[in-house]
Design a protein around this motif. Structure first.
Motif, mmCIF file in Angstrom:
data_model
loop_
_atom_site.group_PDB
_atom_site.id
_atom_site.type_symbol
_atom_site.label_atom_id
_atom_site.label_comp_id
_atom_site.label_asym_id
_atom_site.label_seq_id
_atom_site.Cartn_x
_atom_site.Cartn_y
_atom_site.Cartn_z
ATOM 1 N N PRO A 33 -35.696 -84.697 7.406
ATOM 2 C CA PRO A 33 -36.613 -83.317 7.585
ATOM 3 C C PRO A 33 -37.937 -83.981 7.885
ATOM 4 N N VAL A 60 -34.602 -82.348 10.908
ATOM 5 C CA VAL A 60 -33.708 -81.634 10.371
ATOM 6 C C VAL A 60 -34.169 -80.361 9.530
ATOM 7 N N LEU A 65 -29.271 -76.694 9.079
ATOM 8 C CA LEU A 65 -28.213 -76.920 8.357
ATOM 9 C C LEU A 65 -27.400 -75.457 8.158
ATOM 10 N N CYS A 94 -33.036 -89.456 2.498
ATOM 11 C CA CYS A 94 -32.350 -89.604 1.140
ATOM 12 C C CYS A 94 -31.754 -87.833 0.935
ATOM 13 N N SER A 95 -32.161 -87.145 1.958
ATOM 14 C CA SER A 95 -31.465 -85.953 1.874
ATOM 15 C C SER A 95 -30.342 -85.654 2.669
ATOM 16 N N LEU A 98 -26.815 -87.121 1.777
ATOM 17 C CA LEU A 98 -25.988 -86.216 1.028
ATOM 18 C C LEU A 98 -24.799 -85.266 1.942
ATOM 19 N N LEU A 99 -25.366 -85.108 3.136
ATOM 20 C CA LEU A 99 -24.580 -84.118 3.894
ATOM 21 C C LEU A 99 -23.221 -84.971 4.477
ATOM 22 N N ASN A 122 -28.417 -96.703 2.228
ATOM 23 C CA ASN A 122 -28.067 -95.565 1.485
ATOM 24 C C ASN A 122 -29.503 -95.826 0.479
ATOM 25 N N TYR A 124 -30.497 -94.311 -2.189
ATOM 26 C CA TYR A 124 -30.218 -94.230 -3.486
ATOM 27 C C TYR A 124 -30.072 -95.839 -4.001
#
Lengths: 545, 424
Positions: A33, A60, A65, A94-95, A98-99, A122, A124
């Motif tokens: 994003p 993004v 999305l 980070c967002s 997850l997709l 990654n 996280y």
């Protein structure tokens, strides 16, 4: 989940950006994003980049999305068209991670001429340091090719990188020493390196990788895979630098190169003096008072080890404590500082470090920008020895931390940061040494900075600008708002009786905060709820101040 | 109203997300706390964009989502809320969304409600970078405050100024209104949570910032108030129109032409410098339309005005005044660079990300970001506004031209060690 204010390390994508922005013709593309683009600002502002940082956010949006569209191929085409890179490194955020999109396939759709590498970072599981180190190691593994050694002895320097702590200065210092020894540099990476330079790495006779955070694994790989020996020590301080030169010559001798040791004066800036003034300075009478100045050191692994040893071994200062936020290097730091520090603090939570500093109240704090906050809050002397940094740490003049030149820089910084010896005697003898000023009026409650709009135009020095833009030399270095009262390190905070308060007022203003803190610490330890003149006297006697 | 033609591109430009507006809002609303439900990225963003490095006790923080928290669709933030209340004693806590919990489909309204109490309300603020740019989340914060503005009876005919401005600017607007005989109900936001102004059908809402159309629309729909449609109060031209149109809402015909002329006269030295200069807006604050309109009125040539979004109703008067200017929504950065190389502007207003690199390409560029918190409103702000544009031009003109030789950029950046230029 926890409440986080400041972070020591940046994010994984920031680590990727640091590698891309260090190398020539390498570009990072963040599938992320729009807000994730902020990392660009750190380079453009702190490094004052005269070109666009080598990273682009392929935006993004919520609409993308909802519609299931992915703009990555189009972004890759635009980046190739504008900057013609040799390599594009694509990384998710980070967002978007997850997709669980297949970025490999999306990248292939772009049909680019240049190489594209989808880097699996990654966010996280890794932060800035591991992401940068792993990406750089991957690049070295991918591109380094077997080849004959250079004809004359040469070395690689691995580790200097964009936004690295005093990286440009350290590189100059290393180059100066190598030049004095008559050793040529094969490749510096990632700083200024191309993909072609990475291919040439195995041609060197030796790899120098002074930082635990970046370059260590690549240097180890070159040793294991191509037999290029690695020198992994950081020459911080005069004695470590001498040992480092010795080790460098040994390793090159084993590789078949006889490097004669020039006279030490050859390493000095003028070629005819001692290469560092630290050994003599440390022996002057002026420095005796430093044996009573305990220091607390916190930061990354490399600098915490180097600075802690330097303070004790070369300046004779006591070490009150040390710690690091680089958790995966904690064991190494502990091992290196055996005999220097008993209980190494290992944490990436700044509140924990602040609490330790409040408890220790050292004479000198060597830390990061966060410890500078904490030190201002508790009125302690602080110098920054490790990232994260503020723009005030990105200075123009030659200020290395490595080598002989670095030893002088660090010693100067320690000396000017601490309260000095003769000055202290005068204060002890005469109270104010003629330097006292009327006590500053303190705000009754937690002071808040003025609204941003005022801060920009107002001449009042206490106003603080809001956005990073304002934290540049254009704005005067802001004065931290005076903390209303230090946060209690223990639940019970002693109160000051009027007679003790009056005595405290006779202590010079610029050490008053520290005396106040020390006496409160003493009172807490002894369980005094009220600090009377008697308690203050007892504390002075006990603390010797 | 005139329909200005605009170009819409793919939005591949450098910017920040809505979280950045926390930087001025937490200072404006002095008894607030801003809690972001987000990740390490959000915390690092705030740290690096808000000059945070110099604040010891900020009233904003991140409730940090770590790997183990990703599996739960409704995270529990009650512990962090308690910590905030204990440490900071706020009157109101704003709970801001960010990209990761949006992707996780966290139900924010319910989350905020679960920790909200009558004593310390917790208000949901949509601010995620997936949907909101830079200054837009002020709009979300003000929307969240609307239920706390007491209702006003229809006969209460007063103005409410909309948008966060500092106390000095607020005083200016109150005094100017008093001078013109316009009754003032207050400001949204106020400096403290419990000072929010009453709003009802008799209220005239006068927007001070150009990025608040959601709040304005919601107030019109829910409270039946009137939203002033005028120029935004920037520059002598905008300020005059703003006050004349506002006075008209109260049945007064006011002529401020002398006042406007005097204001132009005071800044003549600067407008002389700006006349005929080519200006390019490549910034992202949503302040671009009124700023470009002011520069056009100064006699400058605005070669392009890029801005994230244009709202045809909320920006109607500005769009009419910008007739003939090339307006671009959701600009593409690569295309902007080509246009800049072709048009060779004298001054570029850009995001802080691109300003230094643009200067490195040999053009004069300045931060657009600071317009969000510069005191440039109203008559008192005219000088700050015009000098914000001329300062960079004048300073660059003073510098020894020797320093403009690209040799002085050599080695300044490891990835670009040699000499560079926009054309390369």
């Amino acid at each position: 989940m926890r409440l986080a204010y400041w972070m020591y390390e940046g994010t994984a994508h920031h680590g990727v950006g640091r590698i891309a922005n260090s190398m020539r013709n390498v570009h990072a593309v963040f599938h992320a994003p729009q807000g994730d683009d902020y990392v660009n600002a750190i380079f453009a502002m702190l490094d004052r980049t005269p070109n666009f940082p080598a990273m682009t956010t392929s935006v993004v949006s919520g609409t993308d999305l909802a519609r299931g569209t992915i703009r990555l191929p189009e972004t890759l085409k635009q980046v190739e068209e504008r900057v013609h890179p040799d390599l594009i490194v694509v990384v998710a955020s980070c967002s978007t991670i997850l997709l669980q999109e297949n970025l490999e396939i999306a990248a292939q759709h772009a049909g680019l001429q240049c190489e594209v590498m989808v880097y699996d970072a990654n966010p996280y599981r890794m932060q800035e340091i591991v992401a940068a180190e792993s990406l750089f190691t991957d690049l070295v593994k991918r591109f380094a090719k077997p080849q004959p050694r250079t004809e004359r002895p040469t070395v690689n320097i691995l580790g200097p990188a964009s936004l690295g702590f005093h990286a440009r200065h350290d590189l100059i210092s290393l180059r100066r020493m190598l030049k004095t020894l008559g050793i040529e540099v094969n490749v510096v990476a990632p700083w200024g390196a191309t993909i072609a330079d990475l291919r040439r790495l195995p041609a060197a006779w030796l790899t120098i990788a002074p930082y635990r955070e970046l370059g260590l694994r690549a240097a180890t790989y070159l040793e294991e895979q191509f037999g290029v020996p690695a020198l992994l020590d950081a020459p911080i301080g005069v004695q470590p630098t001498l040992r480092w030169i010795e080790r460098l010559r040994e390793l090159l001798a084993q590789a078949g190169a006889n490097i004669p040791m020039p006279p030490l004066t050859a390493f000095s800036l003028d070629g005819m003096s001692a290469p560092s003034a630290v050994p003599w300075m440390a022996r002057t009478a002026d420095m005796d008072s430093f044996s009573g100045k305990p220091a607390f050191v916190f930061g990354d692994a490399t600098h915490v080890v180097g600075i802690t040893r330097f303070l004790r071994d070369e300046l004779g200062m006591p070490i009150a404590g040390a710690g690091t936020y680089v958790k995966h290097q904690a064991n190494w730091v502990r091992e290196q500082l055996a005999g220097y520090v008993d209980d190494l603090l290992v944490t990436d939570e700044f509140q924990t470090v602040a609490a330790r500093i409040a408890e220790l109240r050292p004479e000198l704090v060597c830390g990061t920008q966060m410890e500078r906050h904490t030190s201002r809050r508790y009125d302690l002397n602080c110098m920054v020895i490790s990232p994260p940094t503020h723009i005030e740490n990105h200075l123009l003049a030659y200020r290395p931390f490595l080598g002989f030149d670095g030893a002088d820089v660090i010693a100067d910084e320690v000396y000017t940061t601490c309260t000095l010896g003769m000055e202290k005697h005068l204060i002890d003898l005469f109270g104010d040494a003629g330097l006292d000023l009327p006590e500053k009026v303190k705000a009754p409650s937690t002071p808040e900075p003025a609204p941003a709009a005022i801060a920009i135009e107002s001449p009042k020095p206490a106003d603080e600008p809001v956005v990073a833009v304002a934290a540049t030399p254009a704005a005067p270095a802001p004065v931290a708002p005076p903390a209303a009262s230090p946060a209690p390190a223990t639940p019970v905070d002693p109160v000051w009786a009027a007679d003790a308060e009056a005595m405290l007022k006779k202590v010079p203003f610029f050490v008053r905060g520290r005396v106040r803190g020390n006496v409160e610490k003493y009172a807490r330890q002894r369980g005094h709820a009220v600090i009377t003149a008697q308690v203050l006297l007892a504390a002075k006697e006990e603390l010797g101040a | 109203m005139h329909k200005a033609s605009t170009i819409r591109e793919d939005g591949l430009y450098h910017s920040f997300c809505g979280l950045v507006s926390v930087g001025w809002l937490y200072q404006k609303i002095k008894d607030s706390f801003f809690l972001i439900l987000g990740t390490h990225t959000c915390a690092h963003l705030l740290q690096n964009t808000l000059g945070v490095m110099i604040f010891a006790r900020p009233r904003f923080a991140v409730s940090l989502l770590e790997e183990a928290d990703l599996s739960s669709s409704q995270p529990d933030i009650s512990a962090q809320i308690e910590e905030i209340k204990r440490e900071h004693h706020p009157s109101v806590i704003f709970l801001l969304s960010s990209c990761t919990p949006e992707v996780m489909k966290v139900e924010f309204e319910g989350l905020a409600a679960s920790v909200s109490t009558p004593e310390v309300p917790v208000l949901f603020v949509p601010a995620s970078g997936l949907d909101y740019t830079f200054s837009q989340s002020e709009d979300s914060v003000l929307q969240a405050l609307i239920p706390f503005c007491p209702p006003a009876p229809p006969e209460d005919k007063r103005v409410v100024f909309l948008g966060s401005v500092n106390d000095a600017i607020a005083d200016d607007f109150s005094l100017e209104a008093a001078r013109l005989g316009i009754p003032v109900a207050g400001f949204l936001p106020a400096s403290h949570f419990h000072e929010l102004p009453p709003i009802g059908p008799g209220t005239v809402v006068a927007p001070l910032q150009p990025y608040l159309h959601k709040t304005a629309t919601q107030l019109r729909n829910e409270r039946g108030c009137t939203v002033l449609s005028s120029l935004f109060p920037f520059g002598p031209d905008g300020t005059r129109r703003f006050w004349e149109d506002l006075a008209a809402q109260f049945g007064m015909k006011v002529d401020l032409s002398d006042r406007e002329a005097a204001a132009w006269e005071r800044i003549k030295r600067h407008t002389d410098l700006l006349r005929g200069k080519k200006i390019f807006f490549a910034s992202d604050t949503l302040m671009e339309l009124p700023l470009a309109r002011f520069l056009k009125a100064c006699g400058a040539e605005v070669v392009e005005c890029s801005t994230p979004y244009i709202n045809r109703r909320f920006h109607a008067a500005e769009l009419a005044a910008l007739d003939g200017v090339r307006l671009v929504e959701q600009a593409n950065f690569h295309r902007q660079l080509r246009t800049i190389a072709e048009t060779k502007p004298d001054l570029i207003i850009s995001n802080i990300i691109t300003t230094n690199p643009l200067v490195g390409q040999g053009v004069v560029a300045k931060w657009g970001t600071e317009y969000c918190f510069l005191p440039i409103h109203g008559w008192a702000g005219v000088n700050a506004l015009v000098t914000s544009f001329t300062r960079a031009l004048e300073r660059h003109a003073k510098l020894d031209p020797l320093g403009s030789d690209p040799i002085w950029l050599t080695g300044m950046m490891p990835s670009s060690p040699g000499v560079i230029s926009l054309q390369s």
